[in-house]
Design an enzyme around this catalytic site. Structure first.
Site, PDB file in Angstrom:
ATOM      1  N   HIS A   1      -1.791   5.229  11.548  1.00 46.45           N
ATOM      2  CA  HIS A   1      -2.802   5.498  10.507  1.00 46.45           C
ATOM      3  C   HIS A   1      -3.870   6.455  11.048  1.00 46.45           C
ATOM      4  O   HIS A   1      -4.270   7.410  10.386  1.00 46.45           O
ATOM      5  CB  HIS A   1      -3.542   4.211  10.102  1.00 46.45           C
TER       6      HIS A   1
ATOM      7  N   LYS B   1       0.977  -8.744  -0.489  1.00 50.71           N
ATOM      8  CA  LYS B   1       1.142  -8.752   0.964  1.00 50.71           C
ATOM      9  C   LYS B   1       0.300  -9.842   1.605  1.00 50.71           C
ATOM     10  O   LYS B   1      -0.871  -9.997   1.288  1.00 50.71           O
ATOM     11  CB  LYS B   1       0.749  -7.380   1.543  1.00 50.71           C
TER      12      LYS B   1
ATOM     13  N   ARG C   1       6.772   8.322   7.172  1.00 54.17           N
ATOM     14  CA  ARG C   1       7.387   8.062   8.476  1.00 54.17           C
ATOM     15  C   ARG C   1       8.864   8.410   8.486  1.00 54.17           C
ATOM     16  O   ARG C   1       9.371   9.017   9.406  1.00 54.17           O
ATOM     17  CB  ARG C   1       7.226   6.586   8.854  1.00 54.17           C
TER      18      ARG C   1
ATOM     19  N   SER D   1       2.052  -1.866  10.133  1.00 49.18           N
ATOM     20  CA  SER D   1       1.130  -2.967  10.422  1.00 49.18           C
ATOM     21  C   SER D   1       1.845  -4.317  10.478  1.00 49.18           C
ATOM     22  O   SER D   1       1.517  -5.158  11.318  1.00 49.18           O
ATOM     23  CB  SER D   1       0.034  -3.027   9.352  1.00 49.18           C
TER      24      SER D   1
HETATM   25  O1  PNS Z   1      -0.708   0.435   3.086  1.00 44.90           O
HETATM   26  P1  PNS Z   1       0.024   0.253   1.780  1.00 44.90           P
HETATM   27  O2  PNS Z   1       0.279  -1.206   1.537  1.00 44.90           O
HETATM   28  O3  PNS Z   1       1.259   1.097   1.696  1.00 44.90           O
HETATM   29  O4  PNS Z   1      -0.988   0.753   0.645  1.00 44.90           O
HETATM   30  C1  PNS Z   1      -0.572   0.778  -0.683  1.00 44.90           C
HETATM   31  C2  PNS Z   1      -1.713   1.141  -1.634  1.00 44.90           C
HETATM   32  C3  PNS Z   1      -2.888   0.161  -1.491  1.00 44.90           C
HETATM   33  C4  PNS Z   1      -2.197   2.533  -1.300  1.00 44.90           C
HETATM   34  C5  PNS Z   1      -1.087   1.109  -3.042  1.00 44.90           C
HETATM   35  O5  PNS Z   1      -0.514  -0.168  -3.247  1.00 44.90           O
HETATM   36  C6  PNS Z   1      -2.078   1.395  -4.150  1.00 44.90           C
HETATM   37  O6  PNS Z   1      -2.443   2.539  -4.343  1.00 44.90           O
HETATM   38  N1  PNS Z   1      -2.537   0.335  -4.832  1.00 44.90           N
HETATM   39  C7  PNS Z   1      -3.528   0.449  -5.872  1.00 44.90           C
HETATM   40  C8  PNS Z   1      -2.999   0.080  -7.238  1.00 44.90           C
HETATM   41  C9  PNS Z   1      -2.446   1.290  -7.952  1.00 44.90           C
HETATM   42  O7  PNS Z   1      -3.112   2.286  -8.128  1.00 44.90           O
HETATM   43  N2  PNS Z   1      -1.195   1.133  -8.348  1.00 44.90           N
HETATM   44  C10 PNS Z   1      -0.457   2.160  -9.056  1.00 44.90           C
HETATM   45  C11 PNS Z   1       0.314   3.040  -8.077  1.00 44.90           C
HETATM   46  S1  PNS Z   1       1.280   4.190  -8.932  1.00 44.90           S
END
Ligand code: PNS
Length: 164
Positions: free
Chosen positions: A19, A43, A92, A129
């Site tokens: 990150h 999660k 990744r 993570s």
């Molecule tokens: O580290 P992660 O778990 O890959 O992060 C994912 C995250 C938090 C960036 C993603 O789940 C997100 O953007 N969540 C917010 C809700 C949202 O906007 N959902 C619609 C996505 S199209």
């Protein structure tokens, strides 16, 4: 003048060297980087959102154009409210691609917010993570996977749980 303000969103539970590599590289390319922690209810977390923010603040303290915050709800709503032009994500491997592509296309459809993908440093392409948490929970050494303050936070968290 138009400010190139981007977000680096994630769960950051906890922030890893992978990150941090993306955040540092994004900070070189853009005027402002907002690192935002979004709690994903699906999660299982090790750290609270506040703890994740504190760790991120600590490990990005040397980057003047990086700030750390949180968001709830849709990421694109946060972007709209803050005048953010793009979301920066690290990719990744091919396994990340499908999920990230879906989110990127949906976020564009919802609010015309762009997503910029940066390829992960090969040193960290295996790093996530959840693996770091698992290694630490089984007593493994995570010192090469997370920044030193995060390793200390993980040890403290496990000691608190009686797993240290
Ligand atoms: O580290 P992660 O778990 O890959 O992060 C994912 C995250 C938090 C960036 C993603 O789940 C997100 O953007 N969540 C917010 C809700 C949202 O906007 N959902 C619609 C996505 S199209």
């Amino acid at each position: 003048m138009r400010v190139r303000r981007v977000v680096c969103p994630g769960s950051f539970d906890p922030v890893t060297n992978g990150h941090l590599d993306i955040i540092r590289r994004a900070a070189k390319l853009h005027d402002e980087v907002l690192v935002v922690v979004g709690a994903n209810p699906a999660k299982h977390g090790m750290f609270t959102v506040d703890e994740r923010v504190t760790m991120l603040e600590e490990v990005t303290a040397d980057l003047p154009n990086v700030s750390v915050g949180t968001f709830r709800g849709l990421l694109v709503e946060y972007c709209r409210a803050r005048g953010v032009s793009a979301i920066v994500k690290g990719l990744r491997a091919v396994s990340d691609f499908e999920y990230e592509m879906e989110m990127a296309q949906m976020n564009y459809r919802l609010a015309e917010v762009e997503t910029l993908f940066m390829t992960a440093n090969p040193l960290y392409s295996f790093l996530r993570s959840s693996l770091v948490r698992e290694i630490a929970e089984y007593g493994g050494n995570v010192s090469s996977l997370v920044p030193p303050p995060v390793e200390a936070w993980m040890q403290a968290k496990l000691a608190e749980r009686g797993q240290g």
